[in-house]
Enzyme design. Structure first.
Site, PDB file in Angstrom:
ATOM      1  N   THR A 143      19.200  26.430  28.731  1.00  0.00           N
ATOM      2  CA  THR A 143      19.732  27.443  29.982  1.00  0.00           C
ATOM      3  C   THR A 143      20.809  28.367  29.644  1.00  0.00           C
ATOM      4  O   THR A 143      21.083  28.266  28.135  1.00  0.00           O
ATOM      5  CB  THR A 143      20.386  26.645  30.911  1.00  0.00           C
ATOM      6  OG1 THR A 143      21.379  26.079  30.659  1.00  0.00           O
ATOM      7  CG2 THR A 143      18.885  25.948  31.512  1.00  0.00           C
ATOM      8  N   GLU A 147      14.976  25.784  34.025  1.00  0.00           N
ATOM      9  CA  GLU A 147      14.740  24.336  34.071  1.00  0.00           C
ATOM     10  C   GLU A 147      13.553  24.551  35.483  1.00  0.00           C
ATOM     11  O   GLU A 147      12.706  23.091  35.620  1.00  0.00           O
ATOM     12  CB  GLU A 147      15.928  24.121  35.308  1.00  0.00           C
ATOM     13  CG  GLU A 147      17.054  23.479  34.186  1.00  0.00           C
ATOM     14  CD  GLU A 147      18.315  24.692  34.534  1.00  0.00           C
ATOM     15  OE1 GLU A 147      17.128  25.845  35.149  1.00  0.00           O
ATOM     16  OE2 GLU A 147      19.038  24.272  34.530  1.00  0.00           O
ATOM     17  N   LYS A 150      35.685  26.882  48.566  1.00  0.00           N
ATOM     18  CA  LYS A 150      35.999  26.297  49.902  1.00  0.00           C
ATOM     19  C   LYS A 150      36.979  25.810  50.225  1.00  0.00           C
ATOM     20  O   LYS A 150      38.213  26.061  49.916  1.00  0.00           O
ATOM     21  CB  LYS A 150      34.762  24.758  48.953  1.00  0.00           C
ATOM     22  CG  LYS A 150      33.622  24.551  48.687  1.00  0.00           C
ATOM     23  CD  LYS A 150      33.647  23.778  47.926  1.00  0.00           C
ATOM     24  CE  LYS A 150      32.333  23.085  47.645  1.00  0.00           C
ATOM     25  NZ  LYS A 150      31.814  23.049  46.630  1.00  0.00           N
ATOM     26  N   TRP A 170      32.553  26.844  53.677  1.00  0.00           N
ATOM     27  CA  TRP A 170      31.968  27.963  52.203  1.00  0.00           C
ATOM     28  C   TRP A 170      31.981  28.905  52.333  1.00  0.00           C
ATOM     29  O   TRP A 170      31.692  30.149  53.542  1.00  0.00           O
ATOM     30  CB  TRP A 170      30.574  27.075  51.799  1.00  0.00           C
ATOM     31  CG  TRP A 170      30.648  26.044  51.671  1.00  0.00           C
ATOM     32  CD1 TRP A 170      31.724  25.067  51.252  1.00  0.00           C
ATOM     33  CD2 TRP A 170      29.331  25.387  50.186  1.00  0.00           C
ATOM     34  NE1 TRP A 170      31.495  23.843  50.725  1.00  0.00           N
ATOM     35  CE2 TRP A 170      29.686  24.066  50.181  1.00  0.00           C
ATOM     36  CE3 TRP A 170      27.601  25.776  50.025  1.00  0.00           C
ATOM     37  CZ2 TRP A 170      29.393  23.036  49.786  1.00  0.00           C
ATOM     38  CZ3 TRP A 170      27.237  24.276  49.699  1.00  0.00           C
ATOM     39  CH2 TRP A 170      27.246  23.858  49.095  1.00  0.00           C
TER      40      TRP A 170
HETATM   41  N1  ATP Z   1      16.752  36.790  42.083  1.00  0.00           N
HETATM   42  C1  ATP Z   1      18.148  36.017  41.059  1.00  0.00           C
HETATM   43  N2  ATP Z   1      19.020  35.991  42.670  1.00  0.00           N
HETATM   44  C2  ATP Z   1      19.937  35.379  41.943  1.00  0.00           C
HETATM   45  N3  ATP Z   1      20.426  34.903  41.289  1.00  0.00           N
HETATM   46  C3  ATP Z   1      19.272  34.357  41.418  1.00  0.00           C
HETATM   47  C4  ATP Z   1      18.183  34.952  40.598  1.00  0.00           C
HETATM   48  N4  ATP Z   1      17.443  34.695  39.634  1.00  0.00           N
HETATM   49  C5  ATP Z   1      18.865  33.845  38.958  1.00  0.00           C
HETATM   50  N5  ATP Z   1      19.202  33.701  39.540  1.00  0.00           N
HETATM   51  C6  ATP Z   1      20.032  32.767  39.025  1.00  0.00           C
HETATM   52  O1  ATP Z   1      20.300  32.620  38.027  1.00  0.00           O
HETATM   53  C7  ATP Z   1      19.764  31.406  37.010  1.00  0.00           C
HETATM   54  C8  ATP Z   1      19.166  30.681  36.060  1.00  0.00           C
HETATM   55  O2  ATP Z   1      19.600  30.954  35.210  1.00  0.00           O
HETATM   56  P1  ATP Z   1      18.862  30.405  33.651  1.00  0.00           P
HETATM   57  O3  ATP Z   1      17.930  29.351  33.973  1.00  0.00           O
HETATM   58  O4  ATP Z   1      18.919  31.869  32.626  1.00  0.00           O
HETATM   59  O5  ATP Z   1      20.244  30.026  32.967  1.00  0.00           O
HETATM   60  P2  ATP Z   1      21.917  30.175  33.798  1.00  0.00           P
HETATM   61  O6  ATP Z   1      22.036  29.286  35.187  1.00  0.00           O
HETATM   62  O7  ATP Z   1      22.500  31.373  34.515  1.00  0.00           O
HETATM   63  O8  ATP Z   1      22.748  29.388  32.632  1.00  0.00           O
HETATM   64  P3  ATP Z   1      23.726  27.759  33.037  1.00  0.00           P
HETATM   65  O9  ATP Z   1      22.379  26.705  33.385  1.00  0.00           O
HETATM   66  O10 ATP Z   1      24.163  27.487  31.141  1.00  0.00           O
HETATM   67  O11 ATP Z   1      24.753  27.469  33.404  1.00  0.00           O
HETATM   68  C9  ATP Z   1      19.950  30.277  37.916  1.00  0.00           C
HETATM   69  O12 ATP Z   1      20.172  29.016  38.757  1.00  0.00           O
HETATM   70  C10 ATP Z   1      20.087  31.742  39.592  1.00  0.00           C
HETATM   71  O13 ATP Z   1      22.300  31.513  39.821  1.00  0.00           O
HETATM   72 MG    MG Z   2      21.337  27.348  35.799  1.00  0.00          MG
END
Ligand code: ATP
Ligand code: MG
Ligand code: ATP
Ligand code: MG
Lengths: 541, 541
Positions: A185, A330, A439, A444
């Protein structure tokens, strides 16, 4: 009683076999790392993947071995994927935008045994190779003419290496649940976590992705994945495109507006996908040059919330359909795609744009629900927001090495760490990350809503909201602002601009001005760093 | 090393769960057997399926039990499918057009334990119930007001029965490889053979079917499956439509041109599918009335070769895209769909029609090859024809009860019994059945080609070609003709019409005129019967 249907495991080499048989001449066009545009076909990609698999097997790499790639999107990178999987291995994409130390940390965590590396990233590998004791082989993806001098040991030049194989090889026998790919991630909320894809999850994800109400792509499409293969599996396009026989256009390392436009135009690209920042660059370039997008019909935008202005420009000015998508490493990564159900299909103009701000409904293969902190289901009313949880055949069941076990419950739901609401027609909208949501007095507050609102102020370049401790309300929002060049808005200018557009108790308690907001390697706001920066901050009484 | 992805079995109840969650209000419109148009939704279908499952489980039906249906396409029939599968049972569709004795034979072969039957087919069940000792329960799919008097025992009225359940029930736990459905082949070439679908094969088939280059359907489509649910699984539409959330329009028992047109028009159907004879009736009706098809965009035609005239009418006169498809009960049933790859995409007019005569390329999930009698692969040159063999996750691995074992080889290939050629771009065309193809002096003659040619003669209503024994050539073709009303062509008229349009040695050795050509219950020419009829026939010297 079992059905009497064939055992036909869902394994990834069937995808490239299919492409080579049914679409042998379909082109894979790459902007090579060396510079020139290089044209190849699915038939060639398969032939060369077979040679890679043959060589890896010959050199003692075995089923389940993690083999890293540190590379841009090119046909070579695609060959490496299918070659590694075809040898029974696990392709492990590394993000070259991370600091070398982070890359080394991830490689050690994954215990990578070899690496395919682009010419441009050899210096990174030179820096870290000695820190990764499992690393036994380095394959520099170029030809003899471009092979650099290097201090690295166990290094080969890709084209020379390939010439040692004849391709007389059968894909290593694997089961559909065997691992085939790995991606960490982004590390936005903490240490990167390893996701281990199976052949089955990749194949099912590719089928889901191609469906008409997901990406909706077919053999007549020309697909440009600007989203890197090292970012969340290239959103599955490395599997989806050959599965449907679409022409692929690979942008290599150049993702500026001009370079992307050149490919869109010259290769008559019909479909493309990337994060919002890439599209900002392209739209800027188009505006400056007056160029149009006559071939492009659809663009998928995700990875971060897609600003309304981007959607409007694409749809209204360039007549390109925007599909807003949400996903996670994931989830392989697609979780939802905002295409129109009949309930919204006759909307136009602003009313359509309202819907396209949402991340959309889940396709078949993604189950979705929202719950409160205690795990109770929340209603789908488009307002009530809670923890977004998912299940599906292409959703992780745990992280590699066992991190984050608390995100998986015993009914198989994965807590995404995102906070969202879902409307009556199943359209999900992300309102925050659960680690970021504020919070305040048991209720929220969505930091994303506040940020979106604040950047609407003409003097604001970028905005981030974090929660800071409050004696009475537990937490209250602090708005952090980067001003536009030459502008100097007062705190109250910004707050009164926001007032009336949100519930009164959502209004930030204070505004702080900074020169820069910290970002991750994938361009997201790094709130962990921001919170550290403001750890000692005291709100005005 | 396994991937770390969720176990999420591909089971059919997930399809109706998905539809009820993501598309609860989407309509399922039926022409009821009682007459009126009845409107329901996926949410209702799921609720009522749950009740059926609850009742079946309560009454002692168990995992793997075969439960028959003898019914037209209606929402009730769909509920029965999901109810039976949801109880862990196996829906077994029966073709009401078979003779009652054949139905009884099939039911006994399958050992059906219960039957859901339409009002209109109660007389059939009355005739055969006593011949099927395993049959324990008969559910007449109507309400109390329409419930007929019957001598049958263990019979209940569907709506009354359903009112005894509250739906507080969880789908019976099944694995993805468990059997869920059953259908016997049409019996064109011999006894019908039982095909036993698994949850996995049905789910994967539904995903394959929805892909843009297969049926290409989504939530904004309105799907009218004219192809009966008892004919080869309704070509998968009973799973595909809820999986993608498309509105369903069910034609009940009326498939004449006027009735179908009424539904196409009133329900704004965008997508439909059936065998050629259904479309002949519709086109005739349209011509007589001058009606048009403004809503319909696509029609899938298969089950038998689609005559060029039908394709041309739909495409040129009514602006409806024709997708010619080939399939078999054994393939769930889709095997190929003639949609356009880029290689053919810019064809128009006659050159496009030429391609649409082919049955088309196989989608991902169907592997295809052609071999000679010895099993050697034949080239894909669009001319060389041989045995068509397939593999895939929705292809049978054997027949129920073990018939036809010789059709399955040890590399997993299923010999379809069809003879075909495949062109350089992967477009398959059926030239015959292997049991029908004429082996003349070691070379093969396609009876379908000869038949297509013969019906082009203005005086010919129907044509069938069979091989008859020949002392020198082993077999030679005999052309059997039904004349058009009031016409009386001479043998030589027809032969000289054919001459020059085929290789000289393909020309039939003789022509026989008959009043009628025998057909199967699904409307195909029954060559087994025809061969019997001409068993003693001597060719002219
Ligand atoms: N269209 C979208 N709008 C808003 N947020 C998004 C969108 N697409 C993805 N995301 C954000 O990106 C996340 C997924 O990103 P990625 O798997 O690259 O890792 P990350 O969550 O940024 O990093 P880590 O999990 O290591 O903290 C999602 O859980 C969400 O928070
Ligand atoms: Mg993530
Ligand atoms: N588009 C098509 N063109 C030509 N033939 C077709 C087409 N679609 C299906 N068929 C024929 O129909 C067959 C499948 O039909 P089905 O499964 O209903 O039973 P059947 O083969 O007619 O009967 P049985 O197997 O019992 O003899 C195919 O094997 C093929 O011969
Ligand atoms: Mg058959």
């Amino acid at each position: 009683m079992h059905g009497l249907m064939q055992e036909w495991p869902l394994v990834c080499h069937k995808i490239i076999d299919f492409a080579a048989l049914q679409h042998p001449g379909r082109e894979v066009v790459s902007r090579s790392v060396e510079g020139p545009i290089v044209r190849t076909t699915y038939s060639d990609v398969r032939d060369r993947s077979l040679k890679i698999a043959q060589l890896l097997a010959r050199e003692g790499f075995r089923k389940g071995d993690r083999i890293a790639t540190l590379a841009w999107n090119t046909a070579l990178h695609l060959e490496a994927w299918y070659g590694i999987m075809g040898a029974g291995g696990v392709y492990h994409t590394l993000n070259p935008r991370l600091f070398p130390d982070q890359i080394a940390w991830i490689m050690n965590h994954a215990e990578d045994r070899a690496i395919f590396v682009d010419l441009s990233f050899v210096p990174i590998v030179e820096k870290i190779a000695s820190q990764v004791p499992t690393l036994k082989k380095i394959i520099v993806m170029t030809d003899a003419a471009h092979m650099p001098e290097t201090v690295l040991e166990n290094v080969v030049c890709y084209e020379d290496w390939l010439s040692g194989a004849d391709g007389d090889f059968a894909w290593v026998d694997v089961g559909e649940n065997d691992a085939c790919g790995m991606c960490y991630t982004s590390g936005t909320t903490g240490d990167p976590k390893g996701v281990l894809y199976s052949h089955r999850s990749n194949v099912l994800h590719a089928m889901m992705a191609a469906l008409p109400d997901a990406m909706g792509v077919g053999a007549r499409d020309v697909i440009l994945p600007v989203v890197p293969m090292f970012h969340a599996n290239a959103w599955g396009l490395g599997q989806t495109a050959p599965m449907i026989g679409a022409k692929l256009v690979m942008p290599g390392g150049r993702m500026d507006g001009e370079s992307i436009y050149e490919l869109l135009d010259a290769e008559k690209v019909t479909f493309t996908a990337a994060v919002p920042t890439v599209w900002l660059m392209l739209l800027q370039y188009l505006e400056q040059t007056g160029n149009k997008l006559p071939h492009l019909t659809k663009v998928v935008i995700g990875g971060a919330a897609c600003p309304r202005a981007i959607t409007e420009k694409f749809e209204k000015v360039y007549d390109v359909e925007v599909v807003h998508a949400w996903g996670m490493t994931e989830m392989s990564p697609l979780g939802s795609l905002c295409t129109m159900k009949p309930e919204y299909a006759d909307r136009t103009g602003d009313r359509l744009m309202d819907i396209k701000q949402k991340q959309g409904p889940a396709p078949f293969g993604v189950e979705m629900k929202i719950t409160d902190d205690a795990g109770n289901d929340l209603p789908w009313d488009g307002k009530t927001f809670g923890r977004l949880k998912v299940r599906g055949p292409a959703v992780a069941s745990s992280y590699y090495g066992g991190a984050g076990a608390e995100q998986f419950d015993d009914e198989g739901w994965f807590d995404t760490g995102d906070v969202a609401h879902i409307d009556e027609f199943g359209y999900m909208q992300i309102t925050d990350r659960s680690k970021d949501v504020i919070k305040s007095g048991g209720e929220w507050i969505s930091t994303i809503d506040l940020e979106n609102l604040a950047v609407g102020h003409p003097d604001v370049a970028e905005a981030a909201v974090i929660g800071v401790a409050h004696p009475k309300w537990d937490e209250r929002p602090l708005l952090v602002i980067v001003k536009k060049d030459g502008k100097s808005p007062a705190k109250n200018d910004i707050l009164s601009f926001m007032e009336g557009k949100i519930a009164k108790w959502w209004l930030p308690d204070d505004v702080a001005f900074v020169d820069e907001i910290p970002h991750t390697a994938t361009g997201k706001i790094k709130k962990t760093a921001l919170r550290k920066q403001f750890a000692d901050y005291k709100l005005p009484a």
